[in-house]
Write an enzyme that holds these catalytic residues in place. Structure first.
Site, PDB file in Angstrom:
ATOM      1  N   ALA A   1       0.854  -1.179   0.000  1.00  0.00           N
ATOM      2  CA  ALA A   1       0.000   0.000   0.000  1.00  0.00           C
ATOM      3  C   ALA A   1       0.889   1.227   0.000  1.00  0.00           C
ATOM      4  O   ALA A   1       2.104   1.139   0.193  1.00  0.00           O
ATOM      5  CB  ALA A   1      -0.932   0.005   1.215  1.00  0.00           C
TER       6      ALA A   1
ATOM      7  N   GLU B   1       0.961   5.481   1.333  1.00  0.00           N
ATOM      8  CA  GLU B   1       0.352   6.403   2.285  1.00  0.00           C
ATOM      9  C   GLU B   1       0.070   7.789   1.747  1.00  0.00           C
ATOM     10  O   GLU B   1       0.007   8.750   2.527  1.00  0.00           O
ATOM     11  CB  GLU B   1       1.266   6.529   3.512  1.00  0.00           C
ATOM     12  CG  GLU B   1       2.580   7.277   3.276  1.00  0.00           C
ATOM     13  CD  GLU B   1       3.746   6.396   2.913  1.00  0.00           C
ATOM     14  OE1 GLU B   1       4.905   6.829   3.049  1.00  0.00           O
ATOM     15  OE2 GLU B   1       3.501   5.244   2.480  1.00  0.00           O
TER      16      GLU B   1
ATOM     17  N   HIS C   1      -0.761   0.850   9.359  1.00  0.00           N
ATOM     18  CA  HIS C   1       0.552   1.364   8.976  1.00  0.00           C
ATOM     19  C   HIS C   1       0.428   2.573   8.059  1.00  0.00           C
ATOM     20  O   HIS C   1       1.050   3.612   8.296  1.00  0.00           O
ATOM     21  CB  HIS C   1       1.344   0.256   8.277  1.00  0.00           C
ATOM     22  CG  HIS C   1       2.719   0.663   7.855  1.00  0.00           C
ATOM     23  ND1 HIS C   1       3.825   0.441   8.635  1.00  0.00           N
ATOM     24  CD2 HIS C   1       3.175   1.292   6.731  1.00  0.00           C
ATOM     25  CE1 HIS C   1       4.900   0.912   8.020  1.00  0.00           C
ATOM     26  NE2 HIS C   1       4.532   1.431   6.855  1.00  0.00           N
ATOM     27  N   GLU C   2      -0.385   2.452   7.036  1.00  0.00           N
ATOM     28  CA  GLU C   2      -0.513   3.560   6.079  1.00  0.00           C
ATOM     29  C   GLU C   2      -1.190   4.773   6.728  1.00  0.00           C
ATOM     30  O   GLU C   2      -0.817   5.917   6.455  1.00  0.00           O
ATOM     31  CB  GLU C   2      -1.279   3.111   4.833  1.00  0.00           C
ATOM     32  CG  GLU C   2      -0.692   1.900   4.128  1.00  0.00           C
ATOM     33  CD  GLU C   2       0.794   2.031   3.815  1.00  0.00           C
ATOM     34  OE1 GLU C   2       1.264   3.157   3.536  1.00  0.00           O
ATOM     35  OE2 GLU C   2       1.498   1.010   3.856  1.00  0.00           O
TER      36      GLU C   2
END
Length: 873
Positions: free
Chosen positions: A269, A271, A304-305
């Site tokens: 992914a 961010e 996390h992102e």
């Protein structure tokens, strides 16, 4: 064909960019085959000299320059130079000016999946690390931060939804069936955080109310018909937003937050500010199509992102050498989020399993590099386990050294002092130095030195004085370019115990666990106990407090006594793992014919004792994989190691047969929920299914096929299918065919079908999978599900001594590298441990690497191959 040689970039050569980009206005005329991009940059020079703009695969249509607020005029060709890597303005104005360029790009032809590209008929971007230069001419580096305004226009039937960073502005219809949308990002950002998505999606919508009462509109954009499968991702996003407010006081700073799921994506992914772009594998899930591991990965990656909004976006890195600052810190944050959502001890063990399998192997091979290296060949190759996982461990050690209160105080200062800046590791630690008054210069050695420290622990017991003398020595093996190592600062969490596990009190020391900081090559501590005391047990590196390898001269009986007495879940698990590794090596090298029944009984006893925490019991059943054993003794024979693992699993099944039957015979709670409580139960069930697959029972295939047919969810169905891969007979074939027939229209589930066969089969099986009509070289998920699964999970077949494993995949690696250099380079990292292999496999691996190099590799892949073949220095 010629291999491209990457040009090394050095940290010592960093200089600030000599121009400030005050604002960026981008105007996109969108099309699948051709997109035009008009960029208007407001620029303030910071000194004299030419202006260099990065550019790759761009067709320049026009370039003009003017004073702020005035009309621009076309530049004469003599005033600038265009080359394959960018554009240079020879003599830019000394004062503020405006630069306007228009370029043409082809999303459809962009197979590298970097910049603006096409996925499933929709447009999307990936700009980290250096993808923005494939969109327009720009100083594509993280320390150049600017405000972005974006206007997109295109056919409404093809691109009904137009998304970018920030907050939506004006939108409306245009003549000819076209429409437009504008987006304004109020926060300055580097170009790598730019994002654009255009296409037709189903959208799952929700809202989140921040701690100050603001309402944020949330949207997850997915393929048509897939919105219900995004519900778990939405739940994870909202829990992440709340956790960051509670744990760090960080509130979301825009009115909208969008996620777009795409099938073709090089990474997990990205961010991008306000518009995260995800590999669809980490968004879409339900009980029939996703495993508990999938749900857990979605929870972790969504968090996390999102956490990058502050540790990566609001505060970014000055240069790519500081990548560990945003990634290691954010991995640390997402690991703690997952620990709070699930079981902290289980999460810690899983994090360490990943670290040892990926990062310890990296540290032990030719691809070893420091967490902050002093040079790199290709930036895409710096996205490694060392930067991410080891970087996270360093942050964890920092918190352990200074305490949770001071750590939070230092983080608060970091956010306040550096908001809106591009910073360095030194800037980060400067905040903690200010709140603690401590000097962290020695601790920063962790960022500059590659390799995994080995800590040797010795014990001397003097019964006459009831004194235990403990010696510590640390050393780190040479790594490429670093033959001599300095001592590291190691916070070792230690505990003195009686044989029953209760604390043993030493004079002048409080009873209970305490951190011993080893910051020299060697040290000794003496612990004097009350007169007449029995020899205590010494537990070291509890909770894996430092990312090191521990060596101890203890008898087997003493090690088993430690396992029985341990109150620390990690050390109880790790103590057993250490004994199991020794056993597997003995079975593999022929010094032992059959598994030691005392050890098998000890494992079985520990499993039965942990049934109150099924996820922990499942981890006790799990045996080390082949790759983990490479580091225990060289040369490594993957074929023999795999056979030893199966032999020990079969013995463990025989000891746990009744427990397996009881576990699988107990009905699962309903309705299904992917959360920690039910997932823990399923973890133990799938571990038991795995034992059946390794057993030597004549009815194992039939039992597994029944479990496959009756599985109430994908977690258990896939576990049964994997178990069947180790059996012979028609049940295996039936299950493979039935799974394909059921899921051939779902690409994410078919990735699992490909992966389970590639990770357990032979070189011939992999050739068959590559020839399958559904194998798509353009899709990274599908390539990873076959080539990645085979090369990185099926080491016995990949590293076959006759070289058949290498020959089965090398042509596909070359083809993947030609289309997508980032993917090609990542596949080549499967060779990182080739020097540890037994001689025949080692010779075949080297020959394959040289064939690949001679056939011609991209810069990214050439960097990996050259380092893998290098003898150091």
């Amino acid at each position: 064909m010629r291999t491209e040689t990457p040009v090394a970039v050095h940290l010592k050569d960093y200089v600030p960019y000599p121009f400030e980009i005050n604002s960026v206005d981008l105007d996109f005329d969108l099309g699948r085959k051709v997109t035009r991009v008009r960029a208007v940059l407001a620029i303030t020079p910071q000194g004299p000299g030419p202006m260099r703009l990065d550019g790759d695969a761009l067709r320049l249509l026009s370039i003009a320059l003017g004073q702020p607020g005035a009309a621009v005029s076309p530049l004469d060709p003599s005033e600038f130079t265009v080359d394959p890597r960018g554009l240079t303005l020879h003599t830019p104005p000394a004062g503020p000016f405006t630069l306007e360029t228009e370029v043409e790009i082809s999303p459809e032809a962009n197979t590298a999946l970097s910049g603006l590209y096409l996925s499933g008929g929709r447009l999307c971007t990936q700009c980290e690390a250096e993808g923005f230069r494939r969109i327009t001419y720009y100083p594509d580096r993280p320390d150049v931060m600017s405000s972005f305004r974006v206007r997109m226009a295109g056919p409404k039937d093809e691109f009904p939804i137009l998304l970018s960073n920030g907050t939506p502005g004006a939108s409306g219809d245009l003549p000819g069936g076209r429409h437009f949308a504008e987006w304004i990002d109020p926060h300055k950002k580097p170009a790598y955080l730019f994002a654009l998505c255009a296409g037709d999606y189903d959208v799952l919508r929700d809202t989140f109310t921040t701690m100050s009462g603001r309402v944020v509109d949330l949207g997850i954009h997915v393929d048509k018909g897939d919105a219900p499968r995004a519900a778990w991702a939405m739940d994870c996003l909202k829990r992440s937003m709340r956790w960051d407010e509670t744990a760090y006081g960080r509130e979301y700073d825009l009115g909208v937050f969008n996620i777009v799921a795409v099938r073709d994506f090089n990474f997990g992914a990205m961010e991008n500010k306000g518009l995260n772009i995800f590999n669809s594998a980490y968004v879409l899930a339900d009980e029939s199509t996703a495993t508990d591991a999938d749900f857990e990965a979605i929870e972790s990656i969504v968090a996390h992102e999102y956490f990058h909004n502050w540790t990566g976006n609001r505060i970014t890195c000055r240069d790519w050498f500081q990548l560990c600052l945003k990634e290691g810190l954010t991995v640390f944050r997402d690991q703690n989020f997952s620990a709070d959502m699930r079981s902290r001890p289980v999460q810690r063990i899983k994090d360490v399993i990943k670290l040892r399998a990926r990062q310890f192997a990296e540290d032990a091979g030719p691809l070893a590099h420091a967490v902050r290296p002093d040079n790199y060949g290709a930036i895409d190759n710096l996205y490694t386990a060392t930067v991410y996982e080891k970087g996270a461990e360093i942050i964890g050690m920092l918190r352990r050294l200074i305490g949770e209160g001071k750590f939070r105080e230092g983080m608060d200062l970091y956010f306040a002092r550096h908001d809106g800046q591009a910073v360095t590791i030194e800037d980060f630690y400067g905040c903690f130095a200010d709140v603690t008054g401590r000097d962290f210069s020695g601790f920063l050695n962790w960022y500059t030195q590659a390799g995994t420290p080995v800590v040797r622990v010795t014990e001397q017991w003097d019964p006459a004085t009831s004194t235990l003398r403990i010696g510590f020595t640390q050393s780190t093996a040479p790594t490429p370019g670093q033959p001599v190592k300095k001592p590291s600062v190691l916070p070792l969490l230690c505990h003195l115990m009686k044989s029953d596990g209760s604390p043993a009190a030493a004079e002048g020391r409080p009873a209970g666990p305490a951190v011993h900081v080893l910051d020299e090559a060697s040290a000794t501590i003496e612990l004097r106990l009350p007169a007449g005391s029995d020899r205590p047990l010494f537990s070291v590196n509890r909770d894996f407090s430092a990312p090191v390898r521990i060596e101890r001269d203890l008898t087997r009986e003493a090690r088993l006594a430690l396992v029985r007495a341990e109150s620390d879940p990690f050390n109880k698990w790790d103590g057993l793992q250490s004994l199991i590794k020794d056993e597997l090596i003995a079975l593999a090298d022929g010094s032992q014919t059959n598994p030691d029944q005392d050890l098998v009984d000890a494992i079985a006893s520990a499993v039965r004792g942990a049934k109150a925490d099924p996820a922990f019991a499942a981890l006790l059943i799990r045996l080390p994989d082949v790759g983990e054993l490479f580091l225990e003794r060289q040369p490594a024979d993957p074929v023999a190691l795999q056979a030893s693992i199966l032999k020990l699993k079969a013995a463990l099944y025989r000891s746990l047969a009744d427990d397996v039957a009881e576990t699988l015979g107990t009905p699962m709670p309903t309705p299904y929920h992917p959360g920690a409580e039910q997932a823990s139960v399923r973890a133990l069930r799938t571990a038991c299914i795995g034992l059946i697959g390794a057993s030597d029972l004549p009815h194992a295939a039939a039992a597994l096929y029944t479990l496959f047919e009756r599985a109430p969810n994908m977690t258990e169905r896939l576990a049964a299918l994997r178990g069947l891969m180790f059996t012979k007979g028609r049940e295996k074939r039936f299950a493979i065919e039935e799974f394909e027939e059921s899921w051939e229209r779902d690409p994410l589930v078919m990735d699992k079908w490909f992966s389970v066969q590639a990770s357990t089969g032979t070189a011939e099986d992999v050739k068959r999978l590559i020839a399958h009509p559904a194998f798509d070289l353009r899709n990274p998920n599908r390539v990873r599900s076959v080539i990645g699964a085979f090369a990185m999970q099926n080491l016995a077949a990949f590293h076959a001594p006759d070289g058949s494993g290498y020959r089965a995949v090398e042509a596909t690696i070359l083809a993947a590298d030609k289309a997508n250099p980032a993917l090609g380079a990542r596949l080549l990292t499967a060779f990182e441990s080739w020097r540890l292999l037994e001689p025949k496999a080692r010779a075949e691996a080297e020959a394959c690497l040289r064939r690949l190099t001679e056939a011609g590799l991209s810069e990214n892949a050439a960097d990996i191959a050259a380092r893998a073949l290098s003898t150091g220095g």
